[in-house]
Structures are given as C-alpha cells and as structure tokens.
Design a protein around this motif. Structure first.
Motif, mmCIF file in Angstrom:
data_model
loop_
_atom_site.group_PDB
_atom_site.id
_atom_site.type_symbol
_atom_site.label_atom_id
_atom_site.label_comp_id
_atom_site.label_asym_id
_atom_site.label_seq_id
_atom_site.Cartn_x
_atom_site.Cartn_y
_atom_site.Cartn_z
ATOM 1 N N ASN A 143 0.810 -1.224 0.000
ATOM 2 C CA ASN A 143 0.000 0.000 0.000
ATOM 3 C C ASN A 143 0.844 1.276 0.000
ATOM 4 O OD1 ASN A 143 -2.410 -1.481 0.110
ATOM 5 N ND2 ASN A 143 -2.220 -1.687 2.333
ATOM 6 N N ASN A 144 2.152 1.111 -0.021
ATOM 7 C CA ASN A 144 3.055 2.264 0.006
ATOM 8 C C ASN A 144 4.033 2.179 -1.171
ATOM 9 O OD1 ASN A 144 4.452 4.544 0.898
ATOM 10 N ND2 ASN A 144 5.715 3.387 2.334
ATOM 11 N N PRO A 145 3.504 2.223 -2.404
ATOM 12 C CA PRO A 145 4.359 1.980 -3.570
ATOM 13 C C PRO A 145 5.464 3.012 -3.745
ATOM 14 C CG PRO A 145 2.189 2.753 -4.256
ATOM 15 C CD PRO A 145 2.098 2.465 -2.785
ATOM 16 N N ARG A 146 5.299 4.226 -3.203
ATOM 17 C CA ARG A 146 6.337 5.245 -3.333
ATOM 18 C C ARG A 146 7.659 4.787 -2.745
ATOM 19 N NH1 ARG A 146 3.127 9.410 -1.347
ATOM 20 N NH2 ARG A 146 1.941 10.357 -3.026
ATOM 21 N N SER A 147 7.556 3.987 -1.675
ATOM 22 C CA SER A 147 8.778 3.485 -1.059
ATOM 23 C C SER A 147 9.538 2.587 -2.040
ATOM 24 C CB SER A 147 8.447 2.716 0.218
ATOM 25 O OG SER A 147 9.611 2.466 0.956
ATOM 26 N N GLY A 148 8.789 1.877 -2.880
ATOM 27 C CA GLY A 148 9.408 1.045 -3.907
ATOM 28 C C GLY A 148 10.171 1.872 -4.936
ATOM 29 N N ASN A 149 9.703 3.103 -5.179
ATOM 30 C CA ASN A 149 10.411 3.985 -6.117
ATOM 31 C C ASN A 149 11.820 4.277 -5.619
ATOM 32 O OD1 ASN A 149 8.014 4.092 -7.526
ATOM 33 N ND2 ASN A 149 7.433 6.126 -6.794
ATOM 34 N N VAL A 150 11.943 4.512 -4.314
ATOM 35 C CA VAL A 150 13.269 4.763 -3.738
ATOM 36 C C VAL A 150 14.159 3.543 -3.960
ATOM 37 C CG1 VAL A 150 14.568 5.147 -1.596
ATOM 38 C CG2 VAL A 150 12.437 6.405 -2.014
ATOM 39 N N MET A 151 13.609 2.355 -3.688
ATOM 40 C CA MET A 151 14.383 1.121 -3.848
ATOM 41 C C MET A 151 14.873 0.976 -5.289
ATOM 42 S SD MET A 151 11.969 -1.290 -1.421
ATOM 43 C CE MET A 151 11.546 -0.654 0.230
ATOM 44 N N ARG A 152 13.982 1.232 -6.239
ATOM 45 C CA ARG A 152 14.384 1.144 -7.646
ATOM 46 C C ARG A 152 15.401 2.227 -8.013
ATOM 47 N NH1 ARG A 152 9.110 -0.457 -7.912
ATOM 48 N NH2 ARG A 152 8.337 1.636 -8.318
ATOM 49 N N ASN A 153 15.221 3.421 -7.454
ATOM 50 C CA ASN A 153 16.140 4.530 -7.754
ATOM 51 C C ASN A 153 17.576 4.246 -7.327
ATOM 52 O OD1 ASN A 153 14.133 6.050 -8.891
ATOM 53 N ND2 ASN A 153 13.787 7.345 -7.087
ATOM 54 N N VAL A 154 17.751 3.432 -6.290
ATOM 55 C CA VAL A 154 19.121 3.117 -5.856
ATOM 56 C C VAL A 154 19.624 1.821 -6.486
ATOM 57 C CG1 VAL A 154 18.818 4.368 -3.679
ATOM 58 C CG2 VAL A 154 18.492 1.885 -3.710
ATOM 59 N N GLY A 155 18.833 1.259 -7.419
ATOM 60 C CA GLY A 155 19.303 0.102 -8.181
ATOM 61 C C GLY A 155 18.791 -1.245 -7.706
ATOM 62 N N MET A 156 17.865 -1.240 -6.742
ATOM 63 C CA MET A 156 17.335 -2.511 -6.240
ATOM 64 C C MET A 156 16.303 -3.068 -7.206
ATOM 65 S SD MET A 156 16.975 -1.666 -2.155
ATOM 66 C CE MET A 156 17.305 -3.349 -1.602
ATOM 67 N N LYS A 157 16.132 -4.404 -7.161
ATOM 68 C CA LYS A 157 15.160 -5.051 -8.040
ATOM 69 C C LYS A 157 14.153 -5.845 -7.208
ATOM 70 C CE LYS A 157 17.935 -5.460 -12.226
ATOM 71 N NZ LYS A 157 19.126 -4.710 -11.769
ATOM 72 N N TYR A 158 12.894 -5.771 -7.638
ATOM 73 C CA TYR A 158 11.829 -6.542 -6.995
ATOM 74 C C TYR A 158 12.100 -8.045 -7.144
ATOM 75 C CZ TYR A 158 7.295 -8.838 -6.475
ATOM 76 O OH TYR A 158 6.285 -9.697 -6.104
ATOM 77 N N GLN A 159 11.903 -8.798 -6.058
ATOM 78 C CA GLN A 159 12.117 -10.246 -6.081
ATOM 79 C C GLN A 159 10.833 -11.034 -5.826
ATOM 80 O OE1 GLN A 159 14.927 -11.389 -7.092
ATOM 81 N NE2 GLN A 159 16.212 -9.571 -6.904
ATOM 82 N N TYR A 160 10.116 -10.692 -4.762
ATOM 83 C CA TYR A 160 8.871 -11.408 -4.455
ATOM 84 C C TYR A 160 8.065 -10.633 -3.414
ATOM 85 C CZ TYR A 160 11.713 -13.166 -0.465
ATOM 86 O OH TYR A 160 12.523 -13.274 0.640
#
Length: 196
Positions: A133-150
């Motif tokens: 429910n907090n997808p913006r936090s995922g933007n930060v993760m992607r911005n630093v080069g992280m990738k979604y796993q599960y």
C-alpha cells in the motif's frame, strides 16, 4: 572501517545522530502519516524519543560496523530523516523522512550514497521491504538500483495487522542471481507479482 562514516552528497550530509539531535528525531518520529508504514508507533514524548535514540542509534554506534544515519540538509546540518542498512543477515535498507521534505528526491539521493559506501565496505547485498500500500517506497528502492524479487504476507508487529510486503534486493558483489529467501521461506503466503 569506521562505524557510520559521514557521507556528503550535493544537498545532504549523512552523519551519526547524537544526543543533541533528540528534538529533531522527535519531529521525525512523532508524525502519524510518516509512521503509517513503519514498524513502530509514533513517539509521544521526548522521553520516548530518547529511548528510541539509545536503542536504534547509540547502541548501534558501539558496534564495530553500522550504517545508521541522520539525513541532514547541508544548509543547517539539522536531521530531517534517517536512513540505515542493518548488519544482520538481511542487511535491511530502511529510511524515513519528515513529510515537509517529501517529493524532492532526498531519500534517493541519500540512498545512493549509503549504497555506494556499503559496497565499498564489502557488504555482499542489501534487501528492503515495503508495504504494497506504500508503492512510493518502492520507487526509492528502484532509484538506488534494487530489483523486486517477491511478495509475502506477514502478521506485522507491533501493530498486529496483516501486511503484504514487496521484497527488493541489490547484489553488490557480482552474484546477480542471489535471492534472499528467508521472508519467502517463513511466510505461508508468498508469490511473485507480475509486471513489477
């Protein structure tokens, strides 16, 4: 290697919290909205903030290696948020920022500096989780080069609510196919969301 070495970016100083920062930390931790997606309740007092400071910062600074930063603007060196990478097996990357400073790319800027530092210091990987429910936090993760796993479901404490978390990972040592599976293995409900 120094515990929580000070880092600088274009706009920010990332440094240790100190006793002098208790009031600044209180401003960060007391806001309801900022704390919606964090694993604790908003603090109600300076005394509660002091306890938080001791457990989450002062005690960590006694360890041989820690990354537990105050995010400060260079203009005044006053903490407006925090960012950290844990030294436990998950190497969890986490952050929080006062609402007045949202939507300016501050956490992504801080995050890139912290990731570069832990990579220099030889951490093999970092992980991070955010509430679906907090997808913006995922933007930060992607911005630093992280990738979604599960994604996985957890009965989340201390709030005792069911949350679906998305797990992100960044491998720093060249082992691109490593996936940290502990959350997957310990959660009865786990799945990979398409298109993420």
């Amino acid at each position: 290697r120094m515990n929580t070495p000070t880092l600088e970016t274009d706009r920010l100083i990332l440094r240790r919290f100190s006793e002098e920062d208790i009031n600044a930390l209180f401003l960060i931790l007391k806001n309801e909205e900022v704390n919606t997606f964090l694993p604790w309740y908003p603090v109600k007092s300076i005394d509660e903030t002091r306890k938080f400071y001791k457990e989450r910062y002062a005690d960590k600074y006694q360890q041989p290696q820690a990354y537990a930063y105050a995010i400060c603007l260079k203009s005044d060196n006053f903490p407006i948020g925090y960012i950290k990478v844990d030294m436990e097996e998950h190497h969890d990357f986490g952050y929080g920022l006062r609402k007045e400073f949202w939507h300016q790319g501050i956490v992504s800027e801080a995050g890139k500096a912290v990731v570069a530092q832990v990579k220099r210091d030889g951490l093999p990987y970092i992980t991070a989780t955010h509430d679906r429910n907090n997808p913006r936090s995922g933007n930060v993760m992607r911005n630093v080069g992280m990738k979604y796993q599960y994604s996985f479901e957890e009965q989340w404490q201390p709030k005792n609510i069911v949350v679906i978390f998305r797990m992100y990972q960044l491998n720093l040592d060249g082992q691109e196919d490593r996936i940290y599976k502990k959350y997957w293995d310990t959660s009865a409900v786990h799945f990979v969301e398409p298109n993420l």
